[in-house]
Design a protein around this motif. Structure first.
Motif, PDB file in Angstrom:
ATOM      1  N   UNK A 348     -13.099 -17.764  -1.427  1.00 48.58           N
ATOM      2  CA  UNK A 348     -12.402 -16.548  -1.834  1.00 48.58           C
ATOM      3  C   UNK A 348     -12.599 -15.447  -0.790  1.00 48.58           C
ATOM      4  N   UNK A 349     -13.837 -15.300  -0.291  1.00 42.50           N
ATOM      5  CA  UNK A 349     -14.125 -14.249   0.687  1.00 42.50           C
ATOM      6  C   UNK A 349     -13.357 -14.473   1.979  1.00 42.50           C
ATOM      7  N   UNK A 443     -16.115  -5.240  10.154  1.00 42.32           N
ATOM      8  CA  UNK A 443     -16.370  -4.960   8.744  1.00 42.32           C
ATOM      9  C   UNK A 443     -16.582  -6.249   7.974  1.00 42.32           C
ATOM     10  N   UNK A 444     -17.585  -6.228   7.093  1.00 46.59           N
ATOM     11  CA  UNK A 444     -17.850  -7.378   6.236  1.00 46.59           C
ATOM     12  C   UNK A 444     -17.257  -7.163   4.857  1.00 46.59           C
ATOM     13  N   UNK A 445     -16.510  -6.098   4.661  1.00 52.15           N
ATOM     14  CA  UNK A 445     -15.974  -5.771   3.353  1.00 52.15           C
ATOM     15  C   UNK A 445     -14.490  -6.106   3.262  1.00 52.15           C
ATOM     16  N   UNK A 446     -14.025  -6.458   2.071  1.00 51.09           N
ATOM     17  CA  UNK A 446     -12.582  -6.617   1.891  1.00 51.09           C
ATOM     18  C   UNK A 446     -11.901  -5.269   2.080  1.00 51.09           C
ATOM     19  N   UNK A 447     -10.688  -5.304   2.581  1.00 53.09           N
ATOM     20  CA  UNK A 447      -9.970  -4.041   2.745  1.00 53.09           C
ATOM     21  C   UNK A 447      -9.716  -3.403   1.392  1.00 53.09           C
ATOM     22  N   UNK A 448      -9.923  -2.093   1.279  1.00 54.73           N
ATOM     23  CA  UNK A 448      -9.563  -1.418   0.031  1.00 54.73           C
ATOM     24  C   UNK A 448      -8.076  -1.607  -0.259  1.00 54.73           C
ATOM     25  N   UNK A 449      -7.717  -1.634  -1.521  1.00 52.46           N
ATOM     26  CA  UNK A 449      -6.317  -1.843  -1.901  1.00 52.46           C
ATOM     27  C   UNK A 449      -5.409  -0.816  -1.235  1.00 52.46           C
TER      28      UNK A 449
END
Length: 467
Positions: A348-349, A443-449
């Motif tokens: 998923x990631x 960045x290790x984070x999903x992009x904000x919506x």
């Protein structure tokens, strides 16, 4: 090197470079008159009856008595002692007994007083001015020293720097935390955005008594003034990694295990004799095998080995273990089992990351096609590469080149789009920053919506006007 605080704008300049994501160095203390060349430094260790001496060089290095020189106070302290890890800013002191950290704080306080309230915070949009952020960090340091560390979510911490996700801003945050001898526990870049971290004092760690004095000194792994770091996905950035874990004791029954797995729709369940004591795991497969071999077997016969990793472990290194067993258990900063990561979580990631690449790839492709269809290559190179050293085709263009072409009033008019050029360029500039974080793996984070929607909407507009 010229003093960046000189000149008519010197006060604002000093505030800018000291309060906006830059580690203070001994050279800064020299330039601002808080240290002087040849000044004597002392590192006292009364518990073991040791005292080490050094001097400050003209370049802002620390010269030990044997002549070795180090830019980092922490590395200098470690080499002087011969073992251990130290916060050098809190180890070395000048002749009036003030520690280097006190001189650093004095310099930062002066910069905060000099800061212009209207001073821009680089390219980042933020509601927290550098001087206000300095005050918050100084208060956090006081709380940490008092044993009452400030707690906040990673998202709240990022907000101090006007960021919504991690990436290029990580180094700025680490630098400003280091200037106050602070770190986060757990590491803010190793856990999900919703995780809570504490702002704690960078600990001084000394080697055990049995380590041989004079042995080769290891390189400090957590010295607060070292500037090496790597970005990338870690196990802890996955939401399930530190999200808690349902477990059973080694004395549990098959009925208890089966009921829990059925109610939670789990494929496996860890077996713990305590939060730190992992005994293994049970799965539907291991239960079936144990029961097949002996219908009266105890649960212990169904317990299989389970792999555990720390939350700050690189995710890519865990992939082989996930391929083999389909899950790993995760230990937090206190070494307790705090969550579980499955192959589905990882898929998923990486799937989210792949979708970001696809969106950005579509944007890049459409912009290049629009420009190639509307302008000649000489018209483009005249704006983006007048020296003719880089662009030999439209395929060599970067997003910066797209911006230079689109922001040119003559070229914009040539496109004939009934759109506002400045508004369009503003959005493209926003997406350029988003794109750089993603494409450079910062960045290790999903992009904000909201960021995903910006790219999607731009692509929609490009499809409409680029036909």
């Amino acid at each position: 090197m010229a003093d960046s605080a000189d000149g008519p704008n010197g006060r604002q300049s000093r505030a800018s470079y000291l309060l906006d994501g830059r580690r203070v160095t001994l050279a800064d203390l020299l330039r601002n008159g808080l240290l002087k060349e040849g000044e004597r430094l002392t590192f006292r260790r009364p518990r073991v009856g040791e005292t080490h001496h050094a001097t400050v060089t003209s370049k802002g290095f620390i010269r030990l008595e044997d002549g070795e020189e180090f830019r980092s106070p922490s590395k200098a302290a470690t080499v002087a002692v011969g073992y251990g890890t130290f916060d050098g800013w809190e180890a070395w002191q000048v002749d009036d007994l003030r520690l280097l950290t006190e001189l650093r704080q004095q310099l930062l306080d002066q910069a905060a007083e000099d800061a212009d309230p209207a001073e821009a915070d680089g390219e980042r949009l933020t509601s927290v001015r550098p001087s206000e952020r300095h005050t918050r960090l100084k208060k956090a340091r006081e709380l940490a020293e008092a044993g009452r560390p400030q707690s906040l979510t990673v998202q709240e911490l990022l907000g101090w720097w006007g960021a919504t996700g991690r990436g290029l801003v990580n180094e700025l945050i680490e630098a400003e935390l280091a200037n106050h001898s602070l770190i986060t526990s757990p590491g803010f870049d190793k856990v999900p955005l919703t995780a809570t971290v504490e702002l704690v004092k960078a600990a001084e760690e000394e080697a055990p008594e049995d380590i041989q004095v004079g042995a080769p000194a290891p390189t400090p792994s957590s010295a607060p003034d070292e500037e090496s770091r790597e970005n990338g996905l870690t196990v802890g950035t996955l939401p399930s990694a530190l999200g808690g874990v349902v477990s059973v004791k080694p004395t549990a029954t098959f009925e208890e295990v089966i009921t829990l797995m059925a109610l939670h729709d789990f494929s496996q369940l860890p077996v713990l004799a305590g939060p730190h004591n992992l005994r293994g795991a049970v799965s539907w497969k291991s239960i079936a095998r144990a029961r097949h071999a002996d219908p009266d077997a105890p649960l212990s016969q169904a317990i299989m080995d389970a792999r555990d990793v720390r939350y700050d472990h690189d995710l890519i290194d865990v992939l082989p273990a996930l391929a083999e067993s389909d899950f790993v258990l995760v230990r937090d900063q206190h070494n307790a089992i705090a969550g579980i990561v499955t192959a589905a979580d990882v898929a998923r990631a990486y799937g989210d990351l792949a979708s970001h690449f696809l969106l950005i790839g579509e944007m890049d492709r459409r912009l290049r096609q629009i420009i190639a269809g509307a302008f000649t290559l000489p018209e483009v190179t005249g704006l983006c590469d007048p020296a003719g050293e880089r662009l030999t085709s439209f395929g060599d263009m970067t997003i910066g080149d797209y911006l230079r072409v689109m922001e040119n009033p003559e070229r914009w008019q040539q496109l004939g789009w009934p759109l506002d050029r400045k508004v369009f360029i503003g959005r493209l500039e926003e997406i350029r920053r988003i794109r750089n974080n993603v494409m450079h793996f910062n960045s290790s984070d999903p992009l904000p919506k909201a960021d995903v929607d910006k790219i999607r909407n731009l692509n929609k507009l490009l499809r409409e006007y680029g036909e």
